[in-house]
Enzyme design. Structure first.
Site, PDB file in Angstrom:
ATOM      1  CG  HIS A 189     -64.609 -52.560  32.080  1.00  0.00           C
ATOM      2  ND1 HIS A 189     -63.418 -52.222  31.497  1.00  0.00           N
ATOM      3  CD2 HIS A 189     -64.890 -51.584  32.983  1.00  0.00           C
ATOM      4  CE1 HIS A 189     -62.990 -51.078  32.002  1.00  0.00           C
ATOM      5  NE2 HIS A 189     -63.862 -50.674  32.912  1.00  0.00           N
ATOM      6  CD  GLU A 193     -60.711 -50.004  42.546  1.00  0.00           C
ATOM      7  OE1 GLU A 193     -59.530 -49.574  42.568  1.00  0.00           O
ATOM      8  OE2 GLU A 193     -61.555 -49.606  41.728  1.00  0.00           O
TER       9      GLU A 193
END
Lengths: 329, 363
Positions: free
Chosen positions: A133, A64
């Site tokens: 998540h 990322e």
């Protein structure tokens, strides 16, 4: 079937916005994990790679920090870039790029360097995916000067806001909700835009104002329907963008209703709910007829247990009972 | 921190209850565990002990049905003066900002209101209180009255007024008016009033002394180029001042005709706003009301106003004798920013002279 009646999903609306904008503007590039041939974990780029090819949509490794930096660098050098974090949770790996570079370079360069980047990711809890998540930290970005933050709640807004995001010369956080990708709604074909900083009144009412974004708009609307049966008319306001925030619509609504509740999937502490309440307390003090309330997730990481997670999240039942108590005075 | 006492749940099925009796008085100190109030539910009556310690304030009324968990009293660390008893002996309640704002706009004292439920005064309580109040006895005020109030107050505060008086020997004026009567009936259909003679005299003096036809504006004296005279006229809705334009160039009969037309339309409320604008000076005549003399407030931005009292028989000195004769009392109010005493005196004397030699008014 006319355009007006056409219904597509929230996910499809995003793809449509991308197809139209990438077709219109050849400088747009899309960077992320599994967004090429695979079409995105949430099908959020389905079909686009075939249409626009490797030069426009580029898969990256699981990195990322690198992919976000790449997109921001591209945006500083003539591209209009989208970087897809897929799960917003993992933007944490790239925070220094978002805050220290994207949000700040325009200021540091005395306005010489523009960063037209859209940083995309999906927030929220869905199907008990566990603490790592399920984060909903969209408000962090609204806290940072230099970032715009869009939080669409409907397919219509998903398309209209994403198209608007792709025409900004400043970085935009485009934060969808995982639980909304399959929700359906009317979306016109072709060109339309949803402006930033303009709230939508999802439902009109005279007794209480409920402010919510993302998936919580749906929940607030369901609660408003249930309250209607008890004779309580709730107004549901969806700001659609958290930065800029449409203060006027919120203040006007509370001036009418006298009561404010904020429903937020994020925890209450130092969050969006507190910001809205501070706004009304400061600029709409004389409108308030009851202490404002916030119905937020509890201050704990999302549990994996479905029973526990359902308990910690805002629910229709919780909103109904909190609003009912407000009305009782 | 204030401690909140809530309606307790005295059984699994209890959803609401009412306080029967308060066992402590407002302002009294309460210890945790002491009996504080008794509660009625749909099943039982029972006494309840305090869950906290402090000075008792903001109690809910006895007999109100209250949901379980709702605050019914507050315990404070200090015997607060704002909480507890108000001077008239009733319990004071906190109010929501919305309720406060509404009460203020309606002129309601928030402390007089008791909430219908709970411990806070909300908008609905204020609306109820307002709806049940007897209608106010204050008469509604017309917009004309409101404007008069505002303009006279502003004039009296801002313009430094001074006053000069003169008694006019009105013997010749009375004779002239009488002699003109027949001609006037033929020419204009009515006999001019003394107001018409006064307006003509005022207009002539303004035309001759342009220094008076001026007003104060932004630290300077501004001159007008037209001598427009207004006259105070009472209507059903209040006082208005219609203006006769360029009156110094008008004959007595022309002024009389115009004055009559304006007066009639003023009473009918049919004046055009333009006819009420501006003016160099105003005549206010209370003579017909029997007033001997009075002082008028300037009509801004004019710098003079002439107040006329009654035309009546009064003792008049003729050589060394007293005789009964007609006289008229005039008082001129002037703005000292525009006129000094001597200038104002000359203006008043010019008016006096023409009224005492009224043939001039016909020239």
């Amino acid at each position: 079937m006319t355009n007006k009646q056409r219904e597509i999903t929230y996910g499809e609306a995003g793809v449509e916005a991308l197809r139209e904008e990438m077709g219109r503007d050849p400088s747009i590039v899309y960077i992320g994990q599994g967004i090429g041939p695979r079409g995105g974990n949430f099908r959020q780029t389905r079909g686009l790679w075939k249409e626009f090819g490797d030069g426009r949509l580029r898969d990256t490794g699981i990195c990322e920090l690198g992919e976000t930096g790449l997109a921001i660098g591209a945006a500083m050098n003539g591209c209009r870039a989208i970087v897809d974090e897929v799960f917003l949770d993992f933007i944490l790996e790239a925070m220094t790029q978002v805050i220290q570079q994207a949000a700040t370079i325009h200021y540091l360069s005395n306005g010489k360097i523009k960063v037209p980047v859209v940083i995309r990711g999906a927030m929220g809890s869905v199907r008990n995916a566990g603490a790592q998540h399920a984060h909903s930290f969209y408000a962090w970005f609204a806290h940072t000067p230099g970032l715009k933050v869009a939080v669409p709640s409907t397919p219509y807004d998903c398309k209209g806001l994403l198209k608007t995001a792709l025409r900004q010369d400043t970085p935009v956080m485009f934060i969808e909700h995982k639980g909304l990708y399959n929700s359906k709604g009317e979306v016109p074909e072709g060109e339309f835009l949803v402006p930033f900083g303009k709230a939508s009144v999802r439902r009109e009412g005279s007794d209480v104002t409920i402010v919510a974004v993302g998936r919580m708009v749906q929940l607030a609307s369901e609660a408003a329907s249930a309250l209607q049966d008890e004779g309580i008319a709730a107004e549901v306001i969806d700001p659609r963008t958290v930065a800029p925030l449409d203060r006027d619509t919120i203040l006007r609504s509370v001036a009418k209703t006298g009561r404010l509740a904020v429903v937020d999937e994020a925890p209450a502490a130092c969050g969006f709910s507190g910001e809205v309440i501070a706004l009304v307390s400061t600029h709409g003090f004389d409108s308030l007829d009851a202490p404002p309330r916030r119905i937020c997730s509890l201050h704990v990481p999302n549990p994996f247990s479905p029973a526990l997670e359902n308990e910690m999240m805002p629910s229709v039942t919780k909103v109904v009972s909190e609003v009912r108590e407000m009305l009782r005075g | 921190m204030p401690y909140e006492i809530v309606m307790p749940q005295l059984g699994l099925t209890m959803t609401e209850g009412a306080v029967n009796t308060w066992l402590k008085q407002p302002g009294e100190r309460v210890e945790k565990g002491e009996m504080l109030f008794s509660v009625s539910t749909d099943k039982v009556d029972m006494e309840v002990e305090s869950t906290g310690t402090g000075f008792l304030s903001t109690l809910v009324g006895v007999g109100q049905t209250i949901p379980v968990g709702t605050v019914i009293a507050v315990l404070t660390e200090q015997p607060a003066e704002s909480a507890g008893e108000s001077p008239n002996g009733s319990v004071k309640y906190p109010a929501s900002p919305r309720a406060r704002a509404l009460a203020k706009s309606l002129g309601i004292e928030i402390g007089e209101i008791t909430p219908k439920s709970g411990t806070r005064i909300v908008e609905e309580d204020v609306k109820q209180y307002h709806a049940n109040r007897p209608a106010p006895t204050v008469a509604p005020i017309s917009s004309v009255k409101r404007i008069t109030a505002q303009r006279t107050a502003e004039s009296f505060e801002r313009a430094p007024h001074f006053y000069l008086g003169a008694e006019v020997n009105a013997g010749k004026l009375v004779v002239l008016r009488s002699e003109l009567g027949e001609i006037a009936e033929r020419r204009i259909g009515f006999k001019p009033t003394y107001t018409d003679f006064l307006l003509r005299a005022l207009a002539m003096a303004l035309g001759e002394q342009p220094g008076v036809n001026a007003y104060w504006h932004d630290r300077t004296v501004q001159r007008r180029d037209s001598a427009d005279v207004g006259f105070a006229a009472q209507t059903d809705t209040g006082l208005v001042v219609p203006v006769i334009r360029k009156a110094d160039g008008m004959s007595l009969f022309a002024i009389a005709t115009k004055r009559r037309d304006l007066s009639e339309r003023a009473r009918a409320g049919a004046l055009h706003p333009d006819e009420l604008q501006g003016g160099s000076a105003t005549l206010s005549n209370l003579g017909s009301e029997g007033v001997d003399w009075f002082q008028a407030i300037l009509n801004p931005p004019q710098s003079v106003i002439l107040a006329s009292g009654s035309l009546a028989k009064r003792p008049i000195v003729v050589e060394d004798r007293l005789e009964a004769g007609y006289s008229l009392m005039l008082t001129l109010s002037a703005d000292h920013r525009v006129l000094d005493g001597v200038a104002a005196a000359r203006f008043l004397m010019a008016i006096k002279r023409t009224l005492e030699n009224p043939q001039e008014l016909l020239l």
